[in-house]
Design a protein around this motif. Structure first.
Motif, PDB file in Angstrom:
ATOM      1  N   ALA A 193       0.807  -1.220   0.000  1.00 30.08           N
ATOM      2  CA  ALA A 193       0.000   0.000   0.000  1.00 30.08           C
ATOM      3  C   ALA A 193       0.844   1.275   0.000  1.00 30.08           C
ATOM      4  CB  ALA A 193      -0.931   0.009   1.208  1.00 30.08           C
ATOM      5  N   THR A 194       2.099   1.186   0.445  1.00 25.54           N
ATOM      6  CA  THR A 194       2.891   2.407   0.630  1.00 25.54           C
ATOM      7  C   THR A 194       4.175   2.469  -0.182  1.00 25.54           C
ATOM      8  OG1 THR A 194       4.013   1.426   2.545  1.00 25.54           O
ATOM      9  CG2 THR A 194       2.038   2.754   2.988  1.00 25.54           C
ATOM     10  N   HIS A 195       4.624   1.374  -0.713  1.00 24.07           N
ATOM     11  CA  HIS A 195       5.901   1.331  -1.429  1.00 24.07           C
ATOM     12  C   HIS A 195       5.656   1.055  -2.914  1.00 24.07           C
ATOM     13  CE1 HIS A 195       7.169   0.994   2.707  1.00 24.07           C
ATOM     14  NE2 HIS A 195       8.448   0.984   2.376  1.00 24.07           N
ATOM     15  N   GLU A 196       5.069   2.016  -3.573  1.00 29.80           N
ATOM     16  CA  GLU A 196       4.685   1.851  -4.981  1.00 29.80           C
ATOM     17  C   GLU A 196       5.878   1.677  -5.911  1.00 29.80           C
ATOM     18  OE1 GLU A 196       2.329   5.318  -5.710  1.00 29.80           O
ATOM     19  OE2 GLU A 196       0.717   4.641  -4.387  1.00 29.80           O
ATOM     20  N   PHE A 197       7.057   2.015  -5.457  1.00 31.02           N
ATOM     21  CA  PHE A 197       8.259   1.918  -6.270  1.00 31.02           C
ATOM     22  C   PHE A 197       8.801   0.493  -6.354  1.00 31.02           C
ATOM     23  CE2 PHE A 197       9.257   2.988  -1.945  1.00 31.02           C
ATOM     24  CZ  PHE A 197      10.319   2.168  -1.612  1.00 31.02           C
ATOM     25  N   LEU A 198       8.288  -0.427  -5.536  1.00 34.02           N
ATOM     26  CA  LEU A 198       8.769  -1.808  -5.553  1.00 34.02           C
ATOM     27  C   LEU A 198       8.013  -2.650  -6.575  1.00 34.02           C
ATOM     28  CD1 LEU A 198       9.073  -2.498  -1.703  1.00 34.02           C
ATOM     29  CD2 LEU A 198      10.915  -1.941  -3.306  1.00 34.02           C
ATOM     30  N   THR A 199       8.712  -3.603  -7.156  1.00 36.24           N
ATOM     31  CA  THR A 199       8.090  -4.541  -8.094  1.00 36.24           C
ATOM     32  C   THR A 199       7.610  -5.767  -7.312  1.00 36.24           C
ATOM     33  OG1 THR A 199      10.129  -5.788  -8.484  1.00 36.24           O
ATOM     34  CG2 THR A 199       9.745  -3.834  -9.887  1.00 36.24           C
ATOM     35  N   PRO A 200       6.768  -6.596  -7.905  1.00 35.83           N
ATOM     36  CA  PRO A 200       6.382  -7.844  -7.232  1.00 35.83           C
ATOM     37  C   PRO A 200       7.587  -8.699  -6.832  1.00 35.83           C
ATOM     38  CG  PRO A 200       4.914  -7.430  -9.065  1.00 35.83           C
ATOM     39  CD  PRO A 200       6.025  -6.397  -9.148  1.00 35.83           C
ATOM     40  N   GLU A 201       8.617  -8.696  -7.664  1.00 38.02           N
ATOM     41  CA  GLU A 201       9.826  -9.453  -7.347  1.00 38.02           C
ATOM     42  C   GLU A 201      10.532  -8.863  -6.119  1.00 38.02           C
ATOM     43  OE1 GLU A 201       9.136  -8.224 -10.464  1.00 38.02           O
ATOM     44  OE2 GLU A 201       8.492 -10.131 -11.336  1.00 38.02           O
ATOM     45  N   ASP A 202      10.525  -7.524  -6.031  1.00 38.73           N
ATOM     46  CA  ASP A 202      11.116  -6.868  -4.858  1.00 38.73           C
ATOM     47  C   ASP A 202      10.362  -7.264  -3.595  1.00 38.73           C
ATOM     48  OD1 ASP A 202      13.025  -5.409  -6.379  1.00 38.73           O
ATOM     49  OD2 ASP A 202      11.600  -3.765  -6.679  1.00 38.73           O
ATOM     50  N   PHE A 203       9.029  -7.223  -3.658  1.00 39.73           N
ATOM     51  CA  PHE A 203       8.210  -7.598  -2.496  1.00 39.73           C
ATOM     52  C   PHE A 203       8.580  -9.010  -2.027  1.00 39.73           C
ATOM     53  CE2 PHE A 203       4.976  -4.560  -4.335  1.00 39.73           C
ATOM     54  CZ  PHE A 203       5.081  -3.611  -3.323  1.00 39.73           C
ATOM     55  N   ASP A 204       8.656  -9.931  -2.972  1.00 39.92           N
ATOM     56  CA  ASP A 204       8.948 -11.327  -2.630  1.00 39.92           C
ATOM     57  C   ASP A 204      10.326 -11.470  -1.988  1.00 39.92           C
ATOM     58  OD1 ASP A 204       6.481 -12.039  -3.665  1.00 39.92           O
ATOM     59  OD2 ASP A 204       7.294 -12.742  -5.580  1.00 39.92           O
ATOM     60  N   ALA A 205      11.324 -10.795  -2.557  1.00 38.71           N
ATOM     61  CA  ALA A 205      12.687 -10.894  -2.027  1.00 38.71           C
ATOM     62  C   ALA A 205      12.783 -10.274  -0.639  1.00 38.71           C
ATOM     63  CB  ALA A 205      13.672 -10.220  -2.986  1.00 38.71           C
ATOM     64  N   ILE A 206      12.196  -9.113  -0.466  1.00 37.26           N
ATOM     65  CA  ILE A 206      12.272  -8.429   0.831  1.00 37.26           C
ATOM     66  C   ILE A 206      11.470  -9.187   1.878  1.00 37.26           C
ATOM     67  CG2 ILE A 206      11.781  -6.288   2.057  1.00 37.26           C
ATOM     68  CD1 ILE A 206      12.283  -4.835  -0.683  1.00 37.26           C
ATOM     69  N   GLU A 207      10.365  -9.786   1.463  1.00 42.97           N
ATOM     70  CA  GLU A 207       9.571 -10.572   2.408  1.00 42.97           C
ATOM     71  C   GLU A 207      10.396 -11.711   3.014  1.00 42.97           C
ATOM     72  OE1 GLU A 207       5.140 -12.545   2.748  1.00 42.97           O
ATOM     73  OE2 GLU A 207       6.044 -12.370   0.746  1.00 42.97           O
ATOM     74  N   GLN A 208      11.252 -12.317   2.212  1.00 46.64           N
ATOM     75  CA  GLN A 208      12.125 -13.377   2.729  1.00 46.64           C
ATOM     76  C   GLN A 208      13.080 -12.818   3.787  1.00 46.64           C
ATOM     77  OE1 GLN A 208      11.687 -16.660   2.100  1.00 46.64           O
ATOM     78  NE2 GLN A 208       9.881 -15.837   1.093  1.00 46.64           N
ATOM     79  N   ASP A 209      13.585 -11.601   3.537  1.00 51.43           N
ATOM     80  CA  ASP A 209      14.458 -10.959   4.518  1.00 51.43           C
ATOM     81  C   ASP A 209      13.699 -10.689   5.819  1.00 51.43           C
ATOM     82  OD1 ASP A 209      16.529 -10.931   2.670  1.00 51.43           O
ATOM     83  OD2 ASP A 209      16.188  -8.842   2.086  1.00 51.43           O
ATOM     84  N   VAL A 210      12.490 -10.158   5.706  1.00 54.77           N
ATOM     85  CA  VAL A 210      11.687  -9.839   6.889  1.00 54.77           C
ATOM     86  C   VAL A 210      11.404 -11.113   7.686  1.00 54.77           C
ATOM     87  CG1 VAL A 210       9.478  -8.921   7.723  1.00 54.77           C
ATOM     88  CG2 VAL A 210      10.712  -7.753   5.878  1.00 54.77           C
ATOM     89  N   ALA A 211      11.085 -12.197   6.986  1.00 53.82           N
ATOM     90  CA  ALA A 211      10.821 -13.471   7.665  1.00 53.82           C
ATOM     91  C   ALA A 211      12.045 -13.932   8.466  1.00 53.82           C
ATOM     92  CB  ALA A 211      10.421 -14.537   6.655  1.00 53.82           C
ATOM     93  N   THR A 212      13.224 -13.648   7.952  1.00 51.86           N
ATOM     94  CA  THR A 212      14.459 -13.995   8.655  1.00 51.86           C
ATOM     95  C   THR A 212      14.701 -13.065   9.836  1.00 51.86           C
ATOM     96  OG1 THR A 212      15.430 -14.843   6.614  1.00 51.86           O
ATOM     97  CG2 THR A 212      16.963 -14.258   8.382  1.00 51.86           C
ATOM     98  N   TYR A 213      14.422 -11.780   9.657  1.00 55.59           N
ATOM     99  CA  TYR A 213      14.704 -10.781  10.701  1.00 55.59           C
ATOM    100  C   TYR A 213      13.763 -10.871  11.899  1.00 55.59           C
ATOM    101  CZ  TYR A 213      17.490  -8.406   7.078  1.00 55.59           C
ATOM    102  OH  TYR A 213      18.392  -8.096   6.102  1.00 55.59           O
TER     103      TYR A 213
END
Length: 153
Positions: free
Chosen positions: A25-45
């Motif tokens: 909803a807030t990071h319109e500059f990210l692509t679906p691929e970015d969301f997926d990659a960052i989500e993996q980082d968040v899951a680790t953090y």
């Protein structure tokens, strides 16, 4: 009513869903691929955070915040609950008693920048890339409180 409590392991899947809805909803500059990659980082953090707190509104998880050594590492509010004071309540819960708090915010996230500015954070620096080296500029912000001038001259 909004209540704050420490996160527990069973919260992590719901927190990831909140993160995803919030960021989409807030990071319109990210692509679906970015969301997926960052989500993996968040899951680790998430499990690595020593002070991870969640906000509940009417018994439902609504957002979360993590702070480490006076630095806010994560603050996300479910997209369907933004604007209800949840982010402010989470922020207040972690800054209480601290003289200074730092946070990084994506330069391309105007709602995040506006939120932190309204809470008294000021820009102290900028990086061209995020903490993982991705090409998303980051603003480094600082909020100080409780400092009074000691200059008696």
């Amino acid at each position: 009513m909004i209540s704050i409590r420490a996160a527990v392991d069973v919260d992590y899947p719901d927190l990831l869903e909140i993160w995803r809805r919030s960021v989409e909803a807030t990071h319109e500059f990210l692509t679906p691929e970015d969301f997926d990659a960052i989500e993996q980082d968040v899951a680790t953090y998430l499990p690595q955070m020593s002070d991870l707190r969640v906000a509940e509104k009417d018994g439902q998880l609504a957002g979360f915040i993590a702070i480490e050594n006076d630095t806010i590492e994560m603050l996300f509010v479910d997209a369907v609950m933004q604007g209800l004071g949840i982010g402010s309540t989470l922020l207040s819960a972690v800054i209480e008693g601290r003289l200074a708090v730092r946070v990084d915010v994506n330069e391309q996230n105007p709602s995040g920048r506006k939120f932190y500015a309204a809470k008294g954070f000021v820009k102290i620096g900028r990086s061209e890339v995020d903490g993982e080296g991705r090409p998303f500029p980051i603003l480094h912000l600082l909020k100080t409180q409780g400092f009074e001038s000691t200059d008696n001259e």
